[in-house]
Design an enzyme around this catalytic site. Structure first.
Site, short mmCIF file in Angstrom:
data_model
loop_
_atom_site.label_atom_id
_atom_site.label_comp_id
_atom_site.label_asym_id
_atom_site.label_seq_id
_atom_site.Cartn_x
_atom_site.Cartn_y
_atom_site.Cartn_z
CG ASP A 196 1.79 -1.00 3.45
OD1 ASP A 196 1.04 -0.83 4.42
OD2 ASP A 196 1.47 -1.70 2.46
CG ASP B 256 -5.14 -11.79 6.93
OD1 ASP B 256 -5.95 -12.33 6.15
OD2 ASP B 256 -5.07 -10.55 7.06
CG HIS C 57 -10.67 -11.62 2.29
ND1 HIS C 57 -10.17 -10.57 1.58
CD2 HIS C 57 -10.12 -11.53 3.52
CE1 HIS C 57 -9.35 -9.86 2.34
NE2 HIS C 57 -9.30 -10.44 3.53
CD GLU D 33 -7.49 -8.70 -0.97
OE1 GLU D 33 -6.54 -8.07 -1.47
OE2 GLU D 33 -7.45 -9.21 0.17
CD GLU E 32 -7.05 -12.35 2.61
OE1 GLU E 32 -6.72 -11.22 2.23
OE2 GLU E 32 -7.26 -12.65 3.80
CG HIS F 245 -1.73 -1.05 1.56
ND1 HIS F 245 -1.30 -2.20 2.17
CD2 HIS F 245 -3.05 -1.21 1.33
CE1 HIS F 245 -2.33 -3.03 2.31
NE2 HIS F 245 -3.41 -2.46 1.80
CG ASP G 139 -8.91 -11.45 7.12
OD1 ASP G 139 -8.84 -12.59 6.64
OD2 ASP G 139 -8.42 -10.45 6.57
CG ASP H 229 -3.22 -9.99 2.81
OD1 ASP H 229 -2.63 -9.55 3.81
OD2 ASP H 229 -4.27 -9.51 2.38
CG ASP I 190 -4.09 -11.15 -1.01
OD1 ASP I 190 -3.24 -10.96 -1.90
OD2 ASP I 190 -4.55 -10.22 -0.32
CO LIG Z 1 -5.90 -9.78 1.23
CO LIG Z 2 -7.44 -11.08 5.01
#
Ligand SMILES: [Co+2]
Ligand SMILES: [Co+2]
Ligand SMILES: [Co+2]
Ligand SMILES: [Co+2]
Ligand SMILES: [Co+2]
Ligand SMILES: [Co+2]
Ligand SMILES: [Co+2]
Ligand SMILES: [Co+2]
Lengths: 438, 438, 438, 438
Positions: B104, B309, B271, B232, B268, B101, B307, B339, B296
């Site tokens: 970031d 991740d 997700h 996404e 993802e 991003h 999430d 991700d 992702d």
């Molecule tokens: Co993602």
């Molecule tokens: Co996520």
């Protein structure tokens, strides 16, 4: 003619002072809400399958109810009896619509030809009863999920003969729906999906499904059926994954296959929550896309992961639903169909009355309260103000699509851009309570 | 130049006999699988935000990790240090892509102009490092969710100035992505949705979102950025309801607003499951609609409702994912972006290596096994046979759209139409195990 | 004697090179793992209900399978035929245990006396078959949920006569279980709970349930049945809320009513996940409380909210389950009962073989891999080290309960107390993969 | 003294005709409901952490609120300011209780000794404010989850020093709670659990937790603190699995370790639903086991899988909660603590008032309506009748534990035992609506 609900008189509106459970306390069919009567707004419908055909089986238990009208061994006797019970029930309840699958009406016979013959006889009886009572058909549909033939789908079957059989069943159901002046025709694809992707050609299945729906549209034109076609989404159950997952999933499909001009949606509260949405979300989404067609009025239990199809007694949820329906300019030619069944322990015939009354009163309250909230523009005024920066200047250009990234960058490059107005969720929830419990 | 991972040497492939946790046991970048190397197939990418920017905060706890490269007070010093750490890490790990991003890379400054200046400086440093290391940018994106300004959305904000700010941020992010030869550009709309429908004008918000994406497409053309645009989807979190709920929901939106030719999807795993789908379902759905763009690569915990991740160590799920990717003809110009973040208790720098290695090895295994299953046509042959009634006769006419309800009715009216072939799910699951654990 | 599975020969171990789906690839009954054979470790059992009695009904469809042995009109003929089919199946499969409800064996008759008479006859036949084949009864149980009488519970019914009927049914089931040398007796309270708290006296129901279980314990003593009593928890379905929600909920109940010394638990994988726990969690919790009795070996689908009872083909989950069972010193006198049914589309008799083989092989793999992980102390060594601060000094005093808040405060009041060692979750997941896919 | 809520006057009861959002419409503290005032029944409490310490951070965004009282750099200045804001807020709101963690009051310092010193100073200020305002401490607790030290648990840490630190923190928190005449002391074990079983010695952790609680009990006795100890269960979040999963899970633990006589439960609505129970279920379960201690009054969103801690504006749920509380003979010495926070977009100070008012009014309505339902014995009469077969004869013997399986078998062996009375769920739901919307 046999009377099945002997102890029950016509259910009347008595107002909210009475606690009589066999009367309406909020639903007063003739009462005007805005410029329509409650009856015109709500367009209640009884679901033939839950109320007359099914008897309370669940995954771990056999039927708990013993409906007298289902006890006949001859299929036509049974079909007639069930039909008579249905119209007696609906007349006493004062509901003016019903919905039905083909296979709710008569049991399936050895061949399609024989089943269709039986159906024709029953349709004559139904027409008589409709004429006598003034009750109408909200929508017809075809049961493409109970017979083992459809264990792996109907319009998405892996077997061409089964696909053909399903098509022929829908053809007949369309004819019957037309014959009975049904105002809509619904597709609920409970087995259109997959149990496992390991054995599934999803692309072929979806193409076949699109062809199926196009043939339905064509055949409706051919026979002059001009009711509204509706998709009823449900994400899962009985199948692991159903293609009509939610309104938006189905809407993507309809657009891709150029079917979006022929179909709207029949939105069920319990299917909405199974898909991870609120009922109101699905209604709102359909409304703003102009694809809100009809409603399966029930409620689910969000702590349970299956379709409980409970009678919609949650007034708060009904307020939100009726709010969307009023904003939609009403639900006609759709209606509020009670795709709801009594709990398995509520096995007596009288429970059928208690349950429908509960749902009707709770939705009547929903209508009354939603109308009040709309008339006072409680939410409208707040929303209007919240977005008012889009009414002029750069906001207006954004809405009108008359700007671009460069212009927008210049606009903010040296600007202190702060935070938006407070969302005021708790304030609004409180305000709603003041309206609902006033 | 500071070395942040002093004790770590370049991670090498050592094969599966070794138990060295700082080496690859299945991921052998140069090994050919079919006609591509593992590296070409897998196109692994490190997520700048999880691995270099974030430090393990959760809803009930502060940061658990103390990354040396984030300890600088001067924003440019910090940005440089983080960048150096990132390229050192990726070089040692042997990953050839990263994703980022805008926010970031550098901390946001008082005005957009100042932030953009800082970004420009940092981009120079990144370009150097990219050149030195051969590492490339898989995709860029803009963080439109962390700053309080975006608490109620960005491209769906209720405030026009905030919308403009978001547009300007994406403009700059597109420029940077082009400058760094990014191969894709991703939109994740984590705050594009609503907390409550009570205060929301969903129609206006979606129209504005469509305008926003059209402006992005236009600006990309203007500056000659020809990377792939990706959406996404995520159904919820941080927002109660996000418009890009799942691939199909977003696809309905893209079609409605004529955006479908410009966008594919970044899918993802976590997700997908939050939306009620398997990862494989989302990949399959995108694949057959030709909108599978990138992945992702992570995994969720299906007993948790948020999430997580996690690094994708579930080999079985990775086999199914790689199966879809191989069937898709590969994932390029997308890739497999981790991700994923280390669990909060895995706070040491070395855990960043353990975790990425775990994910890379588990996806390499996924690739090897999926390829074997495809080469042996384990599922293909079964599926082909399952649907073979559609290869000729009436089945063929159905597929080709050359029949109609009347013809189909005639075809089955007196026919005994039985049940389809067994679905054989357990047989197939067993067969898959034989391939996976052989 | 009729042969129901004519085309099937005895299923043999052929090793993992073969892809023959009617053979075992990992399950080699005589192979020693540690000091026991695989057969001794795994103690597989077939569920009479799923495999022989039920035929694939679901909430939206009728039976998809047509088992020949269930087609007899005379109840005893049917019971004998089913029994013969069962023992033929189990013999060919090479499973040495079965489990059964009373009502799986024979259909219920007009009165309990008549049903019991029929049961007595069938029990004689079963004893013969058990003697001929060496197959044993892992556990017996009573079906207190299918008949409409139990629609509102059995031992928690609101009706005393129904409670009495349930008691009498369990009395008989205990007698039969003893007669057949059953090694355990299970209570699964699928209707012991409530549909709505509005009509429920939870306190009375739980007291009655406790009395019921005490009577069962007393009667077992009286007739000399010394098998292990087991509770099988399940949080919901068919009932909205079931009292035996999970192991810990039931354990609280057992302790409160002084029943904990008589009962252990039969833990089902799918029930664990419906309650929000992993299967391993429930096994671990039971193990450390010394109440792990037996296992219903199946798997659920975490994206579905009901009990799918799938055959347990997920090897990874089976590794974790067998890890707990090995740490428990084995599962005897319990076993691994396949409380699993073929998917509705897997309707052929041969699918019953495919499915059981899939489960057996996947659990055999689980055993092999879990044993390897334990032998190498992969997790043990890590865990030992992680907690080693409790082996001496203040840590030891804490464990031994020999300190107090004052002493602990003094100990840390001026101390810099940092963070614990990294949890290393990703490292461990990777390590496990190295063992599983080696 | 600074005034933080300048534009707000004392919130007064104005009745339901007014729509003033800064007034009470149902909550009239002095109004008698039965023999107690509303204030005595409801015992509302403000949560110091949500309302004064936290500022709206979420997993994807930084703080959205900018509370003036938190802007001081000196820790004591900040603590004093926050304290002043708190008492101003509570006075204006008219709430007579608050709850707090140790770390809400002051920021943690380098050593425990220094933190404790700061705490001592702040406690003096609080005592003054309590005296001035008459506001009391409902319960105290210790924050054992925010600091990285506790990333892997506190009383279940894998590290003995951290365990000791946690013990010392609770020691001090107990002292403060006593000093402030706190009426209860709560343990919420948000990190007492595990992220992965792979690295966890569950048995050691639970034994250590039991020792910890015994030490707390002992120390309370030593210092003469005679408030009620409470466990607040939560199944997950922030940790993957928390040991105090729900009331029953914790109750099993308390019984096993002989702690059940010292502890009751603080039940939070949102934690109940995260565990798969209704709020009413957890209250009922605690009530009939005599372990209902206090309530965290909030509500969750059942379509979201995390703890949203919303203000409890759902009147229907509040009716059911107050029904249980009235049946319990009240909630004292516990209370209704708003463990609730404003939505992130409701970032203004005034939203804190709107939100608390919304919750207070909605619970006041809950009280009024529940009391009416109880006074009319709406449910009581139905339930009494439903179970009346247990009042005499065999039913009475069952309840009294004076029968056995043999006697019960004789009783039913030749009896036609039918079905129970209808459960009448829909009838009861309708009846409840009549009371609620009358
Ligand atoms: Co993602
Ligand atoms: Co996520
Ligand atoms: Co429906
Ligand atoms: Co439904
Ligand atoms: Co099960
Ligand atoms: Co089971
Ligand atoms: Co709480
Ligand atoms: Co909470």
């Amino acid at each position: 003619m046999a009377e099945y609900f002997k102890d029950i008189k016509k259910v009347e509106y008595v107002g909210k002072e009475s606690k009589d459970p066999l009367a309406f306390h909020y639903y007063d069919p003739e009462r005007k809400i805005g410029n329509k009567t409650m009856e015109e707004h709500l367009r209640f419908s009884v679901a033939y399958w839950h109320t007359f055909t099914a008897e309370g089986r669940d995954m771990f238990g056999v039927e708990s109810a013993n409906r007298e009208w289902n006890k006949f061994s001859d299929p036509l006797d049974k079909a007639y009896a069930r039909c008579d019970a249905a119209f007696e029930f609906m007349s006493k309840l004062g509901v003016k619509y019903f919905c039905t699958h083909d296979r709710d009406l008569v049991d399936e016979q050895e061949t399609l030809r024989e089943t269709n013959k039986l159906l024709d006889k029953l349709v004559e009886r139904i027409k008589e009863r409709m004429k006598e009572t003034g009750i109408k058909l909200l929508w017809g549909t075809s049961n493409l999920f109970t017979h083992p033939r459809f264990m792996q789908g109907a319009a998405t079957s892996c077997d061409a003969d089964i696909y053909a059989y399903a098509a022929a069943q829908v053809k007949k159901a369309l004819e019957i729906t037309k014959e009975l002046n049904g105002e809509n025709y619904v597709f609920w694809g409970g087995r259109e999906g997959y149990e496992t992707l390991l054995n599934t050609n999803m692309e072929l299945e979806l193409n076949n499904l699109a062809n199926f729906l196009h043939m339905a549209v064509d055949y409706a034109k051919e026979i002059g059926f001009d009711g509204q076609f509706l998709i009823e989404p449900k994400p899962k159950e009985p199948t692991k994954h159903q293609y009509d997952f939610d309104v938006a999933n189905s809407y993507a499909f309809l657009q891709k296959y150029d079917l979006d001009k022929y179909f709207k949606f029949n939105i069920e509260a319990n299917h909405a929550t199974l898909a991870g949405h609120t009922f109101q979300h699905e209604l709102r989404y359909a409304r703003i896309n102009n694809i809100l067609g009809s409603v399966d009025a029930n409620m689910g239990d969000l702590l349970l992961g299956w379709d409980t199809d409970q009678f919609p007694t949650n007034v708060f949820e009904n307020v939100l639903a009726m709010y969307e329906i009023l904003k939609n300019g009403g639900i006609a030619p759709g209606g509020l169909n009670f795709d709801s069944h009594v709990r398995r322990p509520s096995y007596e015939n009288i429970d059928l009355f208690y349950a429908h009354i509960a749902g009707m009163d709770a939705f009547a309250l929903g209508l009354i309260l939603a109308n009040k909230i709309l008339e006072d523009k409680v939410l409208e005024d707040f929303v209007e103000k919240r977005y008012n920066s889009f009414n002029e200047g750069m906001g207006k250009k954004i809405v009108d699509g008359r700007t671009n990234f460069k212009e927008l960058e210049e606009y903010v490059l040296d600007k202190k851009v702060g935070v938006p107005k407070s969302g005021r969720q708790e304030y609004l929830e409180n305000l709603l309570n003041l309206y609902i419990y006033e």
